[in-house]
Design a protein around this motif. Sequence first.
Motif, PDB file in Angstrom:
ATOM      1  N   LEU A  51       0.640  -1.089  -0.003  1.00 54.22           N
ATOM      2  CA  LEU A  51       0.018  -0.103  -0.012  1.00 54.22           C
ATOM      3  C   LEU A  51       0.950   1.303  -0.059  1.00 54.22           C
ATOM      4  O   LEU A  51       0.171   2.244  -0.351  1.00 54.22           O
ATOM      5  CB  LEU A  51      -0.954  -0.056   1.207  1.00 54.22           C
ATOM      6  N   GLU A  52       2.116   1.081   0.222  1.00 53.34           N
ATOM      7  CA  GLU A  52       2.932   2.373   0.494  1.00 53.34           C
ATOM      8  C   GLU A  52       4.010   2.685  -0.403  1.00 53.34           C
ATOM      9  O   GLU A  52       4.542   3.720  -0.702  1.00 53.34           O
ATOM     10  CB  GLU A  52       3.550   2.517   2.093  1.00 53.34           C
ATOM     11  N   ALA A  53       4.416   1.326  -0.902  1.00 54.22           N
ATOM     12  CA  ALA A  53       5.917   1.388  -1.757  1.00 54.22           C
ATOM     13  C   ALA A  53       5.656   2.484  -2.976  1.00 54.22           C
ATOM     14  O   ALA A  53       6.520   3.204  -3.317  1.00 54.22           O
ATOM     15  CB  ALA A  53       6.521   0.139  -2.072  1.00 54.22           C
ATOM     16  N   HIS A 367      -1.602   4.410  -4.932  1.00 55.60           N
ATOM     17  CA  HIS A 367      -1.253   3.498  -5.917  1.00 55.60           C
ATOM     18  C   HIS A 367      -0.937   2.303  -5.365  1.00 55.60           C
ATOM     19  O   HIS A 367       0.075   2.219  -4.606  1.00 55.60           O
ATOM     20  CB  HIS A 367      -0.371   4.473  -6.774  1.00 55.60           C
ATOM     21  N   HIS A 368      -1.459   1.292  -5.805  1.00 61.74           N
ATOM     22  CA  HIS A 368      -0.940  -0.025  -5.237  1.00 61.74           C
ATOM     23  C   HIS A 368      -1.323  -0.983  -6.374  1.00 61.74           C
ATOM     24  O   HIS A 368      -2.015  -0.853  -7.437  1.00 61.74           O
ATOM     25  CB  HIS A 368      -1.835  -0.506  -4.160  1.00 61.74           C
ATOM     26  N   PRO A 369      -0.720  -2.363  -6.280  1.00 59.22           N
ATOM     27  CA  PRO A 369      -1.126  -3.277  -7.304  1.00 59.22           C
ATOM     28  C   PRO A 369      -2.485  -4.167  -7.005  1.00 59.22           C
ATOM     29  O   PRO A 369      -2.822  -3.732  -5.943  1.00 59.22           O
ATOM     30  CB  PRO A 369       0.182  -4.357  -6.993  1.00 59.22           C
ATOM     31  N   ASP A 370      -3.014  -4.751  -7.787  1.00 60.23           N
ATOM     32  CA  ASP A 370      -4.152  -5.384  -7.673  1.00 60.23           C
ATOM     33  C   ASP A 370      -4.097  -6.575  -6.723  1.00 60.23           C
ATOM     34  O   ASP A 370      -3.154  -7.336  -6.756  1.00 60.23           O
ATOM     35  CB  ASP A 370      -4.587  -6.236  -9.043  1.00 60.23           C
ATOM     36  N   ARG A 442      -8.196  -7.067   2.131  1.00 59.41           N
ATOM     37  CA  ARG A 442      -8.004  -7.561   0.493  1.00 59.41           C
ATOM     38  C   ARG A 442      -6.604  -8.357   0.412  1.00 59.41           C
ATOM     39  O   ARG A 442      -6.427  -9.525   0.033  1.00 59.41           O
ATOM     40  CB  ARG A 442      -8.257  -6.753  -0.496  1.00 59.41           C
ATOM     41  N   PHE A 443      -5.516  -7.503   0.731  1.00 59.72           N
ATOM     42  CA  PHE A 443      -4.281  -8.090   0.509  1.00 59.72           C
ATOM     43  C   PHE A 443      -3.943  -9.041   1.456  1.00 59.72           C
ATOM     44  O   PHE A 443      -3.174 -10.152   1.233  1.00 59.72           O
ATOM     45  CB  PHE A 443      -3.225  -7.081   0.732  1.00 59.72           C
TER      46      PHE A 443
END
Length: 527
Positions: A51-53, A367-370, A442-443
């Motif tokens: 969530l942060e990278a 901005h994060h991956p699915d 969700r992650f």
Amino acid sequence: MTAPRTALPADIRLALLARQEIALIDLREEDAFAQAHPLFAANFPLSRLELEAWDRIPRRNTAIVVYDDDGSLTGRGVDVLERLGYLDVRVLKGGLDGWRAAGGEIFRDVNVPSKSFGELVESRVHTPSLPAPEVKALLDSGADLVVLDARRFEEYRTMSIPTGISVPGAELVLRAPLIAPDPATTIIVNCAGRTRSLIGTQSLRNAGLPNPVYALRNGTIGWTLAGQKLDHGQERSFPEADGEAVAQAKARARDVAYRAGVRWINPAELAVLAADRTRTTYRLDVRTPQEYADGHLQGFRSAPGGQLVQETDHSAPVRGARIVLFDTLSSRADMSASWLAQMGWEVLVLENVPADALSEVGPNRIHHPDPGHVTQISPDHLARLLEEGPVTLLDFAPSPAYRRGHIDGARFIIRVRLEQDLSPADVRGALVLTSPDGLLARFAAAEVASLTGKPPLVLEGGTQAWTAAGKSLANGTGAPLSAFDDVYRRPYEGTDNPASAMQAYLDWEFGLVEQLRRDGTHGFYVI
């Protein structure tokens, strides 16, 4: 599996001294990070890494070095970062103990680069301050005096000095002359501890305000330790500025920024810098969160100026990166830039931006991956499951948020500790996950499924959606599965901190200048 590459403490020290880009990231939860870390380490809890990278380390080929205290997190951290597309990820050899053994200085607390810089400023230019009893006596006597609170409005509302007005740090040079137009009026700047009151006071002095300006010595901590009562729930905020005030503040702030070595660029020049794939360019909007939400430039993130100077390790964790600031009124960006430049950053201010370019609306987006496929359920669906029972409801909220309010029956758990803290025997009935907005849940879903053998359901929109649907929350400790040791309890926030903790925090701050000298990597200067 190939062992991850390592970096020596000497490699990191050299990168810092040479002002090369490097992100030294601590994968532990915030409380463990706050107890001991290198000066320019940034906290990226493994629990929230996806969530942060991308927002905090925007360039995928940035040199990243990860560490923890015992090696239990680094392999997983490298795997996550490489899946996120980062190409140069290494592990600090020996971890935190290796840093100590190599003679590296160890710092406590959070936002340490900024706090140590604030102490350096006071030691170099002798920023004037008044003790809490003296300020109270002036207020009680009806002296010509105003108190300006340089923290975020939310912090001000929690507790404030009587008569204090909320003027977050970047707003001071613009708003203070409107609040204290008579040069004879004394201005007192406060925060909870020391840093923001010192930087705020010195901002007004650097900008040449004719008023007597002092920091409230040791902020609300000093006020409390003196046995004096704070106000709570206040709503006083700074006034709007007209054209003359804006122009005067711009002239004052521009002079300070120029003396600090700040440079100014236009949108075409920014486009060239942004296209440079060999450098990280942070683009930060230093206006108020509401101004940002009403309209901002594409690619810029909200970082209100005073808080940005306080939290450089959060907003710009890649040391050696370039920072570009934006502000429609100029003075807030220029003053913020003046401090960042003195903290060793290459910092530029964007100007000559047409109004119609502020086309993006809304708050910062993550901005994060699915996170992959999960089965989500509505608050009403969860309410029915809870009525029918049994339900195992896991809450991945930060512990303070969980204690303030959680769905009745939800059990607090820290994602990174799932294997240690969640047993398949703990799962009875339907398995449901939640978090404040549902994203972290969700992650975590795939990991919970792997551990329990049972695919979980995820509350869509998280606990926020539950309350938005008009459903109530419980508070208190509940029945946690993980210990409440994820979030650092700041001695300068809240209203119930022990006096001993507040005094120990002040004593720690007083020692930061000497720690900076021993560390030797900071590159700070004071104009």
